[in-house]
Design a protein around this motif. Structure first.
Motif, PDB file in Angstrom:
ATOM      1  N   MET A 123       0.842  -1.187   0.000  1.00 21.61           N
ATOM      2  CA  MET A 123       0.000   0.000   0.000  1.00 21.61           C
ATOM      3  C   MET A 123       0.880   1.240   0.000  1.00 21.61           C
ATOM      4  N   SER A 124       0.686   2.107  -1.002  1.00 20.06           N
ATOM      5  CA  SER A 124       1.516   3.290  -1.114  1.00 20.06           C
ATOM      6  C   SER A 124       0.903   4.493  -0.420  1.00 20.06           C
ATOM      7  N   SER A 125      -0.402   4.453  -0.158  1.00 22.98           N
ATOM      8  CA  SER A 125      -1.030   5.597   0.485  1.00 22.98           C
ATOM      9  C   SER A 125      -2.296   5.155   1.201  1.00 22.98           C
ATOM     10  N   TYR A 126      -3.080   6.138   1.618  1.00 27.74           N
ATOM     11  CA  TYR A 126      -4.253   5.869   2.456  1.00 27.74           C
ATOM     12  C   TYR A 126      -5.172   7.082   2.377  1.00 27.74           C
ATOM     13  N   ALA A 127      -6.460   6.853   2.521  1.00 28.17           N
ATOM     14  CA  ALA A 127      -7.432   7.942   2.572  1.00 28.17           C
ATOM     15  C   ALA A 127      -8.188   7.845   3.886  1.00 28.17           C
ATOM     16  N   GLU A 128      -8.116   8.893   4.695  1.00 27.97           N
ATOM     17  CA  GLU A 128      -8.872   8.903   5.954  1.00 27.97           C
ATOM     18  C   GLU A 128     -10.302   9.331   5.648  1.00 27.97           C
ATOM     19  N   LEU A 129     -11.264   8.468   5.991  1.00 29.96           N
ATOM     20  CA  LEU A 129     -12.658   8.680   5.604  1.00 29.96           C
ATOM     21  C   LEU A 129     -13.564   9.066   6.769  1.00 29.96           C
ATOM     22  N   HIS A 130     -13.008   9.191   7.951  1.00 26.68           N
ATOM     23  CA  HIS A 130     -13.816   9.553   9.127  1.00 26.68           C
ATOM     24  C   HIS A 130     -12.995  10.486  10.004  1.00 26.68           C
ATOM     25  N   CYS A 131     -13.294  11.771   9.916  1.00 26.26           N
ATOM     26  CA  CYS A 131     -12.461  12.763  10.597  1.00 26.26           C
ATOM     27  C   CYS A 131     -13.321  13.933  11.056  1.00 26.26           C
ATOM     28  N   LEU A 132     -13.242  14.256  12.336  1.00 26.98           N
ATOM     29  CA  LEU A 132     -13.984  15.378  12.904  1.00 26.98           C
ATOM     30  C   LEU A 132     -13.045  16.560  13.123  1.00 26.98           C
ATOM     31  N   SER A 133     -13.523  17.744  12.829  1.00 33.14           N
ATOM     32  CA  SER A 133     -12.778  18.965  13.114  1.00 33.14           C
ATOM     33  C   SER A 133     -13.383  19.647  14.339  1.00 33.14           C
ATOM     34  N   CYS A 134     -12.858  20.811  14.683  1.00 33.56           N
ATOM     35  CA  CYS A 134     -13.383  21.545  15.829  1.00 33.56           C
ATOM     36  C   CYS A 134     -14.799  22.046  15.583  1.00 33.56           C
ATOM     37  N   TYR A 135     -15.292  21.924  14.345  1.00 34.73           N
ATOM     38  CA  TYR A 135     -16.671  22.304  14.062  1.00 34.73           C
ATOM     39  C   TYR A 135     -17.665  21.255  14.547  1.00 34.73           C
ATOM     40  N   SER A 136     -17.178  20.101  14.958  1.00 35.47           N
ATOM     41  CA  SER A 136     -18.010  19.160  15.732  1.00 35.47           C
ATOM     42  C   SER A 136     -17.834  19.593  17.179  1.00 35.47           C
ATOM     43  N   PHE A 137     -18.744  20.406  17.658  1.00 26.00           N
ATOM     44  CA  PHE A 137     -18.570  21.164  18.895  1.00 26.00           C
ATOM     45  C   PHE A 137     -18.182  20.281  20.075  1.00 26.00           C
ATOM     46  N   LEU A 138     -17.029  20.602  20.670  1.00 24.15           N
ATOM     47  CA  LEU A 138     -16.494  19.918  21.846  1.00 24.15           C
ATOM     48  C   LEU A 138     -16.181  18.443  21.590  1.00 24.15           C
ATOM     49  N   ARG A 139     -16.049  18.063  20.332  1.00 24.20           N
ATOM     50  CA  ARG A 139     -15.633  16.699  19.991  1.00 24.20           C
ATOM     51  C   ARG A 139     -14.303  16.708  19.242  1.00 24.20           C
ATOM     52  N   GLY A 140     -14.201  17.554  18.228  1.00 26.12           N
ATOM     53  CA  GLY A 140     -12.953  17.661  17.491  1.00 26.12           C
ATOM     54  C   GLY A 140     -12.050  18.703  18.111  1.00 26.12           C
ATOM     55  N   ALA A 141     -10.745  18.435  18.116  1.00 24.49           N
ATOM     56  CA  ALA A 141      -9.798  19.330  18.785  1.00 24.49           C
ATOM     57  C   ALA A 141      -8.821  19.991  17.818  1.00 24.49           C
ATOM     58  N   SER A 142      -9.120  19.955  16.517  1.00 19.04           N
ATOM     59  CA  SER A 142      -8.229  20.577  15.540  1.00 19.04           C
ATOM     60  C   SER A 142      -9.034  21.338  14.495  1.00 19.04           C
ATOM     61  N   HIS A 143      -8.423  22.405  13.992  1.00 24.07           N
ATOM     62  CA  HIS A 143      -9.054  23.173  12.921  1.00 24.07           C
ATOM     63  C   HIS A 143      -9.006  22.365  11.622  1.00 24.07           C
ATOM     64  N   PRO A 144      -9.933  22.629  10.701  1.00 23.56           N
ATOM     65  CA  PRO A 144      -9.907  21.921   9.419  1.00 23.56           C
ATOM     66  C   PRO A 144      -8.581  22.067   8.676  1.00 23.56           C
ATOM     67  N   PHE A 145      -8.011  23.281   8.690  1.00 22.95           N
ATOM     68  CA  PHE A 145      -6.760  23.476   7.956  1.00 22.95           C
ATOM     69  C   PHE A 145      -5.615  22.677   8.586  1.00 22.95           C
ATOM     70  N   GLU A 146      -5.646  22.481   9.902  1.00 24.25           N
ATOM     71  CA  GLU A 146      -4.613  21.678  10.564  1.00 24.25           C
ATOM     72  C   GLU A 146      -4.717  20.219  10.142  1.00 24.25           C
ATOM     73  N   LEU A 147      -5.936  19.728  10.049  1.00 21.96           N
ATOM     74  CA  LEU A 147      -6.149  18.341   9.634  1.00 21.96           C
ATOM     75  C   LEU A 147      -5.685  18.128   8.198  1.00 21.96           C
ATOM     76  N   VAL A 148      -6.045  19.047   7.323  1.00 25.09           N
ATOM     77  CA  VAL A 148      -5.666  18.935   5.913  1.00 25.09           C
ATOM     78  C   VAL A 148      -4.148  19.024   5.764  1.00 25.09           C
ATOM     79  N   GLU A 149      -3.560  19.972   6.439  1.00 21.84           N
ATOM     80  CA  GLU A 149      -2.104  20.166   6.367  1.00 21.84           C
ATOM     81  C   GLU A 149      -1.357  18.920   6.843  1.00 21.84           C
ATOM     82  N   ARG A 150      -1.819  18.336   7.943  1.00 18.83           N
ATOM     83  CA  ARG A 150      -1.176  17.153   8.494  1.00 18.83           C
ATOM     84  C   ARG A 150      -1.353  15.943   7.575  1.00 18.83           C
ATOM     85  N   ALA A 151      -2.552  15.761   7.036  1.00 20.50           N
ATOM     86  CA  ALA A 151      -2.798  14.636   6.134  1.00 20.50           C
ATOM     87  C   ALA A 151      -1.912  14.723   4.897  1.00 20.50           C
ATOM     88  N   ALA A 152      -1.749  15.926   4.367  1.00 18.40           N
ATOM     89  CA  ALA A 152      -0.887  16.113   3.195  1.00 18.40           C
ATOM     90  C   ALA A 152       0.562  15.806   3.539  1.00 18.40           C
TER      91      ALA A 152
END
Length: 350
Positions: free
Chosen positions: A1-30
């Motif tokens: 397997m050369s790569s992976y796609a994360e298909l279940h990810c919550l951002s801080c817009y899931s109130f009090l559940r996600g602990a990262s901003h969307p741009f942080e998640l995207v930046e880290r995944a890249a």
């Protein structure tokens, strides 16, 4: 397997559940070399726009989706592979939110089956008990070909036994399996902040959270090498297959105003010009002054150039309805400088 796609990810817009901003998640995944990332906030699309902007900047594919906790106790993720599927997903989110008090939502399995006919579904069973089997049977039968059973490995005490139970369930229901991270932060370093959010959500202290807090910090975007040690290759490759089916982008969207704002037999351009002419005759019953008529013509030409007729007609329709119900309304901002808005009675500023 050369790569992976994360298909279940919550951002801080899931109130009090996600602990990262969307741009942080995207930046880290890249940075980790992921092929794609799905931002799937709970019954919400609030983080998608910021994620979209970041995904374009970092050159990673973004998948639009949302997580739902259904009334029946079922948990699933819906992904939008197309523009039509995105419309379905948006509609269900709006319906689920509108039928509930602010900050809550209510969605059922029936809603999913009848309103998400084009979305891809990842079912996340808590366990392989008889209730799960019954719900999975319905999903597998009514959503055949677009439902998967999601498997999450978070280094718990019973991971192997739980995987075997889910494997048997998937085999019995003939539903393919796929790896899911249930990501709630972009890096493990956000675990303390996640604990604070969890305590706030349960209105208690961190010390009193007990098992309500995450058992560890595994629900972050993990390195590919780590994922390869946790999941069978087939489950990881299935993430890429699903990502390949998702071709929708927010770039496809544009403003779409209601067509019913224009009567039958009219074009938007003709109807707007007629309304402005009628309004100007009321505003200036002795005749429209030459300089005013010149301003009207200039504004209408600009509106036609920008193809904004439906916008003005929609606002006109709203104002007309409000005044028919004796609701006070008054155009402000740039409307105060528009003679077209004055002729449409959107503003009373001469």
């Amino acid at each position: 397997m050369s790569s992976y796609a994360e298909l279940h990810c919550l951002s801080c817009y899931s109130f009090l559940r996600g602990a990262s901003h969307p741009f942080e998640l995207v930046e880290r995944a890249a940075a980790l070399g992921y092929a794609a990332l799905a931002v799937t906030d709970e019954c919400s699309l609030s983080g998608i726009v910021k994620a979209h902007v970041a995904a374009k900047e970092h050159g990673i594919k973004l998948i639009v989706g949302s997580e739902f906790g259904l009334v029946e106790g079922i948990r699933l993720v819906a992904l939008a592979p197309s523009r039509a599927a995105y419309s379905e997903l948006s509609g269900l989110i709006s319906m689920a939110r509108r039928r509930s008090p602010k900050g809550e939502y209510r969605a059922t399995l029936r809603d999913v089956i009848f309103h998400l006919k084009r979305c891809l579904l990842i079912w996340l069973p808590g366990d392989a008990d008889e209730a799960s089997r019954a719900w999975g049977l319905q999903l597998g039968r009514l959503c055949r070909g677009r439902v998967w059973l999601g498997v999450t490995h978070l280094l718990g005490n019973d991971e192997v036994a739980r995987y075997l139970r889910l494997y048997e369930l998937a085999q019995a229901l003939d539903i393919p399996m796929v790896a899911c991270g249930n990501v709630q932060m972009h890096s493990a370093g956000r675990k303390p902040l996640h604990d604070v959010f969890t305590a706030l959500r349960h209105n208690t202290s961190i010390a009193q959270l007990g098992r309500r807090r995450l058992a560890n910090s595994q629900q972050h975007l993990r390195q590919l090498a780590k994922l390869q040690t946790l999941y069978p290759v087939a489950l990881l490759e299935e993430t890429l297959h699903i990502a390949g089916l998702c071709n929708f982008s927010l770039d496809e969207l544009r403003y779409e105003y209601p067509e019913e704002a224009v009567p039958a037999g009219y074009t938007a351009r003709r109807y707007l010009r007629e309304l402005v002419a009628q309004g100007s005759s009321v505003r200036w019953p002795r005749g429209v002054p030459g300089d005013i008529q010149q301003r009207i013509d200039t504004e209408l030409a600009l509106i036609e150039e920008l193809d904004y007729e439906y916008y003005f007609l929609t606002v006109y329709d709203i104002v007309r309805f409000a005044r028919s119900r004796d609701i006070l309304c008054q155009g402000r901002g740039s409307a105060a400088n528009s003679v077209v808005c004055y002729c449409l009675f959107i503003t009373e500023v001469s």
